[in-house]
Scaffold this active site. Structure first.
Site, PDB file in Angstrom:
ATOM      1  N   ASN A 225     -10.362  -0.917   0.314  1.00 60.83           N
ATOM      2  CA  ASN A 225      -8.909  -0.750   0.260  1.00 60.83           C
ATOM      3  C   ASN A 225      -8.395  -1.390  -1.036  1.00 60.83           C
ATOM      4  OD1 ASN A 225      -6.146  -1.086   0.515  1.00 60.83           O
ATOM      5  ND2 ASN A 225      -6.207  -1.765   2.654  1.00 60.83           N
TER       6      ASN A 225
ATOM      7  N   HIS B 214      -3.438   6.781   1.739  1.00 69.71           N
ATOM      8  CA  HIS B 214      -3.885   5.450   1.328  1.00 69.71           C
ATOM      9  C   HIS B 214      -5.219   5.163   2.018  1.00 69.71           C
ATOM     10  CE1 HIS B 214      -4.368   1.265   0.829  1.00 69.71           C
ATOM     11  NE2 HIS B 214      -3.962   0.941   2.041  1.00 69.71           N
TER      12      HIS B 214
ATOM     13  N   CYS C  51       0.816  -1.220   0.000  1.00 64.60           N
ATOM     14  CA  CYS C  51       0.000   0.000   0.000  1.00 64.60           C
ATOM     15  C   CYS C  51       0.849   1.270   0.000  1.00 64.60           C
ATOM     16  CB  CYS C  51      -0.945  -0.007   1.187  1.00 64.60           C
ATOM     17  SG  CYS C  51      -1.955  -1.477   1.209  1.00 64.60           S
TER      18      CYS C  51
HETATM   19  N1  ACO Z   1     -17.987  -8.620  11.160  1.00 65.20           N
HETATM   20  C1  ACO Z   1     -18.380  -8.765  12.426  1.00 65.20           C
HETATM   21  N2  ACO Z   1     -17.523  -8.975  13.443  1.00 65.20           N
HETATM   22  C2  ACO Z   1     -16.203  -9.010  13.146  1.00 65.20           C
HETATM   23  C3  ACO Z   1     -15.741  -8.872  11.836  1.00 65.20           C
HETATM   24  C4  ACO Z   1     -16.673  -8.671  10.826  1.00 65.20           C
HETATM   25  N3  ACO Z   1     -16.320  -8.508   9.536  1.00 65.20           N
HETATM   26  N4  ACO Z   1     -14.390  -8.963  11.863  1.00 65.20           N
HETATM   27  C5  ACO Z   1     -14.024  -9.144  13.129  1.00 65.20           C
HETATM   28  N5  ACO Z   1     -15.128  -9.190  13.919  1.00 65.20           N
HETATM   29  C6  ACO Z   1     -15.215  -9.366  15.361  1.00 65.20           C
HETATM   30  C7  ACO Z   1     -13.991 -10.020  15.953  1.00 65.20           C
HETATM   31  O1  ACO Z   1     -14.094 -11.419  15.886  1.00 65.20           O
HETATM   32  C8  ACO Z   1     -14.023  -9.500  17.362  1.00 65.20           C
HETATM   33  O2  ACO Z   1     -14.954 -10.258  18.094  1.00 65.20           O
HETATM   34  P1  ACO Z   1     -14.685 -10.623  19.656  1.00 65.20           P
HETATM   35  O3  ACO Z   1     -14.613  -9.301  20.352  1.00 65.20           O
HETATM   36  O4  ACO Z   1     -15.861 -11.447  19.995  1.00 65.20           O
HETATM   37  O5  ACO Z   1     -13.379 -11.366  19.646  1.00 65.20           O
HETATM   38  C9  ACO Z   1     -14.600  -8.084  17.229  1.00 65.20           C
HETATM   39  O6  ACO Z   1     -15.271  -8.065  15.971  1.00 65.20           O
HETATM   40  C10 ACO Z   1     -13.556  -7.000  17.252  1.00 65.20           C
HETATM   41  O7  ACO Z   1     -12.505  -7.370  16.378  1.00 65.20           O
HETATM   42  P2  ACO Z   1     -11.248  -6.460  16.169  1.00 65.20           P
HETATM   43  O8  ACO Z   1     -10.262  -7.175  15.304  1.00 65.20           O
HETATM   44  O9  ACO Z   1     -10.784  -5.948  17.501  1.00 65.20           O
HETATM   45  O10 ACO Z   1     -11.884  -5.238  15.352  1.00 65.20           O
HETATM   46  P3  ACO Z   1     -11.235  -3.854  14.992  1.00 65.20           P
HETATM   47  O11 ACO Z   1     -12.006  -2.754  15.559  1.00 65.20           O
HETATM   48  O12 ACO Z   1      -9.743  -3.871  15.207  1.00 65.20           O
HETATM   49  O13 ACO Z   1     -11.495  -3.800  13.422  1.00 65.20           O
HETATM   50  C11 ACO Z   1     -10.301  -4.071  11.367  1.00 65.20           C
HETATM   51  C12 ACO Z   1     -10.889  -4.762  12.583  1.00 65.20           C
HETATM   52  C13 ACO Z   1     -11.422  -3.383  10.614  1.00 65.20           C
HETATM   53  C14 ACO Z   1      -9.635  -5.111  10.481  1.00 65.20           C
HETATM   54  C15 ACO Z   1      -9.262  -3.010  11.820  1.00 65.20           C
HETATM   55  O14 ACO Z   1      -8.354  -3.586  12.737  1.00 65.20           O
HETATM   56  C16 ACO Z   1      -8.491  -2.424  10.673  1.00 65.20           C
HETATM   57  O15 ACO Z   1      -9.043  -1.824   9.775  1.00 65.20           O
HETATM   58  N6  ACO Z   1      -7.152  -2.525  10.695  1.00 65.20           N
HETATM   59  C17 ACO Z   1      -6.317  -2.008   9.642  1.00 65.20           C
HETATM   60  C18 ACO Z   1      -6.242  -3.040   8.560  1.00 65.20           C
HETATM   61  C19 ACO Z   1      -5.663  -2.501   7.289  1.00 65.20           C
HETATM   62  O16 ACO Z   1      -5.760  -1.355   6.975  1.00 65.20           O
HETATM   63  N7  ACO Z   1      -5.071  -3.411   6.541  1.00 65.20           N
HETATM   64  C20 ACO Z   1      -4.585  -3.160   5.259  1.00 65.20           C
HETATM   65  C21 ACO Z   1      -3.175  -2.742   5.249  1.00 65.20           C
HETATM   66  S1  ACO Z   1      -2.762  -2.318   3.683  1.00 65.20           S
HETATM   67  C22 ACO Z   1      -1.999  -3.551   2.775  1.00 65.20           C
HETATM   68  O17 ACO Z   1      -0.782  -3.531   2.691  1.00 65.20           O
HETATM   69  C23 ACO Z   1      -2.833  -4.596   2.054  1.00 65.20           C
END
Ligand code: ACO
Length: 307
Positions: A264, A234, A112
């Site tokens: 993304n 990004h 990214c």
């Molecule tokens: N729908 C419903 N529930 C979900 C989902 C979903 N799609 N995904 C995870 N959950 C649940 C989890 O299981 C967890 O449940 P629990 O509390 O019972 O264990 C709860 O939701 C919270 O999960 P978290 O992982 O803590 O959620 P968070 O608020 O961190 O959001 C996310 C997750 C959206 C992935 C976030 O961490 C994020 O956007 N991170 C950045 C990722 C990113 O930008 N990646 C790309 C990098 S770029 C590249 O190089 C490709």
């Protein structure tokens, strides 16, 4: 010498999967995805190769550029982590498609951060006197390396391509690029497999490193924040963008976003966003922008660009 944007283009697949479609595939909901990411839809390419999207975006960028012909392009750099062909490079395919016979061409892989790394590379060549004009293209078919059974990652990604024509202008450049390979395990994609991500670690890394990168570029350029028209980040997650804005003490209006529509798209997200802004007249001549990318590697970078 820095870069001035003189043309942009994009190619996004016609097929759109909204959050409700994903809720049929994994246990999730429109509400959860919007709330945690700001994403409502993503475009998915089922038919065309990534190179076809890249060529379309490049052609549109050249068509929108009134100042140059294809033969004036000195370099074509394509950034991608998800495109099918090993050889020839997508950049060479673009060269043939647009007739940029005087360009040297190569593809680079910086996830990214790709578009920012490619732009910075062009600026370095411009400062060496090697080229005057460049075409930079980001293209991704992330749907082909997404695990569509993993709800914590599949909700994020989409496909698309974006391109920008850049010309050298007599103004000081400002840029930074950094990597931390010791933290590569945070976001991986083994050969023949799919993306595996520690979302929270990526999130923490992004909100810390991006403001630092932007501040470094502002310091280098001796540019006051008030003189920046837009920060082009990004498009990974709305909450990351909001957090960066807050940490910089800048209004969120200076951080345009389109991740609601595309999700993304990795190295394509910055040029797709630039194209949207450029085409609707939001980037008048003289606009001052700071671009920032971050992602797998880990890698991150920022740069100053004008219009
Ligand atoms: N729908 C419903 N529930 C979900 C989902 C979903 N799609 N995904 C995870 N959950 C649940 C989890 O299981 C967890 O449940 P629990 O509390 O019972 O264990 C709860 O939701 C919270 O999960 P978290 O992982 O803590 O959620 P968070 O608020 O961190 O959001 C996310 C997750 C959206 C992935 C976030 O961490 C994020 O956007 N991170 C950045 C990722 C990113 O930008 N990646 C790309 C990098 S770029 C590249 O190089 C490709």
């Amino acid at each position: 010498m820095t870069g001035r944007i003189i043309g942009t283009g994009a190619s996004c697949p016609e097929l759109v999967w909204d959050n409700n479609k994903l809720a049929e595939m994994v246990e999730t909901s429109d509400e959860w995805i919007r709330e945690r990411t700001g994403i409502a839809r993503r475009h998915i390419e089922k038919d065309r190769a990534a190179s076809a999207m890249a060529i379309e975006a490049a052609k549109k960028a050249m068509d929108s550029c009134k100042e140059l012909d294809a033969e004036d392009i000195g370099a074509i750099i394509v950034c991608s982590i998800a495109q099918e062909e090993v050889l020839p490079s997508v950049s060479c395919q673009i060269q043939a498609a647009i007739g940029a016979k005087n360009a040297f061409c190569f593809d680079l892989k910086a996830a990214c951060s790709g578009f920012v790394f490619a732009y910075n590379t062009c600026i370095a060549y411009m400062n060496m006197g090697l080229i005057k004009n460049a075409l930079i293209v980001g293209v991704e078919k992330l749907s082909s390396i997404t695990d569509w059974t993993d709800r914590s990652s599949c909700i994020l990604f989409g496909d698309g391509a974006g391109a920008a024509v850049i010309t050298a202008c007599e103004e000081d450049s400002a840029m930074m690029m950094k990597c931390d390979g010791s933290r590569g395990d945070v976001l991986t994609c083994p050969a023949g497999s799919t993306l595996i991500m520690d979302g929270q670690e990526v999130f923490k890394f992004a909100v810390r490193s991006v403001p630092e990168a932007i501040n470094e570029v502002l310091d280098q350029k001796k540019l006051a924040k008030e003189d920046v028209d837009y920060y082009i980040l990004h498009q990974a997650n709305r909450r990351i963008v909001e957090s960066v804005a807050k940490r910089l003490g800048e209004p969120i209006e200076k951080f345009p976003m389109n991740l609601e529509e595309y999700g993304n798209t990795s190295s394509a997200s910055i040029p797709i966003l630039l194209d949207e802004l450029y085409r609707c007249g939001k980037l008048p001549k003289g606009s001052r922008l700071i671009m920032a990318g971050f992602g797998a590697g880990l890698s991150w970078g920022a740069s100053y660009v004008t219009v």
